[in-house]
Design an enzyme around this catalytic site. Sequence first.
Site, short mmCIF file in Angstrom:
data_model
loop_
_atom_site.label_atom_id
_atom_site.label_comp_id
_atom_site.label_asym_id
_atom_site.label_seq_id
_atom_site.Cartn_x
_atom_site.Cartn_y
_atom_site.Cartn_z
N ARG A 15 0.83 -1.20 0.00
CA ARG A 15 0.00 0.00 0.00
C ARG A 15 0.86 1.25 0.00
NH1 ARG A 15 -3.54 -1.22 3.72
NH2 ARG A 15 -5.18 -1.78 2.27
N ALA A 16 2.00 1.22 0.68
CA ALA A 16 2.87 2.40 0.73
C ALA A 16 3.36 2.78 -0.66
CB ALA A 16 4.06 2.13 1.65
#
Length: 688
Positions: A275-276
């Site tokens: 997700r980062a």
Amino acid sequence: MSVPFPFTAVVGQDDLRLALLLNAVSPAVGGVLVRGEKGTAKSTAVRALATLLPEVDVVAGCRFSCAPGAPDPACPDGPHETGSGAARPARMVELPVGASEDRLVGALDIERALAEGVKAFEPGLLADAHRGILYVDEVNLLHDHLVDLLLDAAAMGASYVEREGVSVRHAARFLLVGTMNPEEGELRPQLLDRFGLTVEVAASREPEQRVEVVRRRLAYDDDPAGFAARWAGEEAAVRARIVAAREVLPSVRLGDGALRQIAATCAAFEVDGMRADIVMARTATALAAWAGRTDVLAEDVRQAALLALPHRRRRNPFDAPGLDEDKLDETLEEFSGDDDRDDERDDDPGPDDSGPGGGGGQPAPDAGPRGGDTGARPEAGESGEPLVSGNSEQSAVRASEPFRTKVLSVPGIGEGAAGRRSRARTEHGRTTGARRPRGALTKLHLAATVRAAAPYQRARGRSGPGLVVRRDDLRQATREGREGNLVLFVVDASGSMAARQRMSAVKGAVLSLLLDAYQRRDKVGLVTFRGAAADVALPPTSSVDAAAVRLESLPTGGRTPLAAGLLKAHDVLRVERLRDPARRALVVVVTDGRATEGGAARSVSGRGGGRATGGTEPVALAGRAARLFAAEGVASVVVDCESGPVRLGLAGRLAGELGGTAVTLDALRADSIAGLVKEVQGSSRRAA
């Protein structure tokens, strides 16, 4: 209707304003978490953002804000025909910390559902926030069951309400914005990861800037409408820039060089999951669009990392968020390829860089210090400090590496705040029975309701397939779940602990128990005793990391006023019981059981005079103080720190006086139990 404080009138806080504006440009960035001390314009800036968002087109009369061009086929108010709709301002919906589950997701009319078979649904805050902003002030204080619902809605883009076989679904895609004061406790890691960006804010230390803050606030309070009118021009300019950036956004190109830098940065800081990387890519793209460019530059990637990674890097929960900017620059430089440099358009500087964030989103020079990378907690071995005894004082030693502990719980069933430690009657959990509702019905027990209504169907004139249900028939489900407790640590910091070099291990054990309390959503407090008295190092609080900080800096030395420590803990519990009577306490006494000082404990014996003398009197005074806890039924655990070949067993005796149990430092480890089981199983196989 009150006039909100203008967004452009907020003094300083450049990172905060930039993060909010990037989400206005690209809602796919995923929202903002604003961390900072009280009185730093967190809520003011968030509420002001709503006035800058462009209007949204909705289907007329739809309570769920369906888009006219692509209405939700499963909308409870549908089906809708594709066509033109009505424009309305974007909404900012506030979720109160104490909201009920029905207020968040909506509520079904259970009586009509049972009697008529219809889905009479009243939308909740998630429906109101669809295609807008959902704002949670003090988001770290949000109850776990509401956090679970937010996580589900954020993951699926929809909200599901299911009650006894009746199900309603509607779209719920919103920009999640939260504000919090870290002193009041940290956020659950699962929800923390759902925020696209995070910003640390603090009050300016520059006198001139503080003067300007006061001047503008006083002017706004005197005449809100007039103050807003004076800033209307700046507000319109930022609103127009947001619209222009949204138009540029689809044409922004994220090159392979920028993607490599993003991936390398996330790998270098050991963030979990992917997700980062995705959030960094979307943020860098939004930064380029905000600057009016169609190419993502290295400066966009750097700024995106500073906003998207601090709360995601692998760290101990007690470490402050932040990034090592030198390491970030080295990583970006290492993975800056020639193809990326060739793509940069030096002849296109973009529009004027004035306004929040500047060109490319770089923070202004006076944006304030950013939290540095504290790194992982250093592994502690021998402290290297000289051994001391008696009344000497030793400087603070480091805690040993924390470990997973056994689960310590309060016996019986409570009714405290939802958590994950002890058994309790709660609104969530497994169903254990039914009762008549007190007030509004929240959890229907279907079988009990049917049983209550069944004997009266003929008398009520039932003629069709429907069940005739009256309000008196409704039954509330009683449920059993888990509660959070007040875990009060009473820690021996006397010279006897330091002389045997046990303080590092003791601190490591308490730190491990604090980590367990953090995961189980407990309140914690810290009482220490040394010399001739006891101190409340930390009053009961939800900020477990604050207790870890106090523990780390705890010095040792002096005599052992065990009775004073117990009496101080008793006073803390008495006051806390008045503030929060439903929350049960668990007292964890960390000591070897020795007592060499009476000190403040003379009130237990009823004597006047000075220091208690003699080899046994301080121990007797400690026993009397311990029996106060036993008389009140306070759950307690003694962590026995005694070491060496000769053991006196004083900690076990203290546990008996407290009416609790004793556990050694080694037995406190959860893996020690697993090792014992494996050893027993191995012995059984060998015997067979």
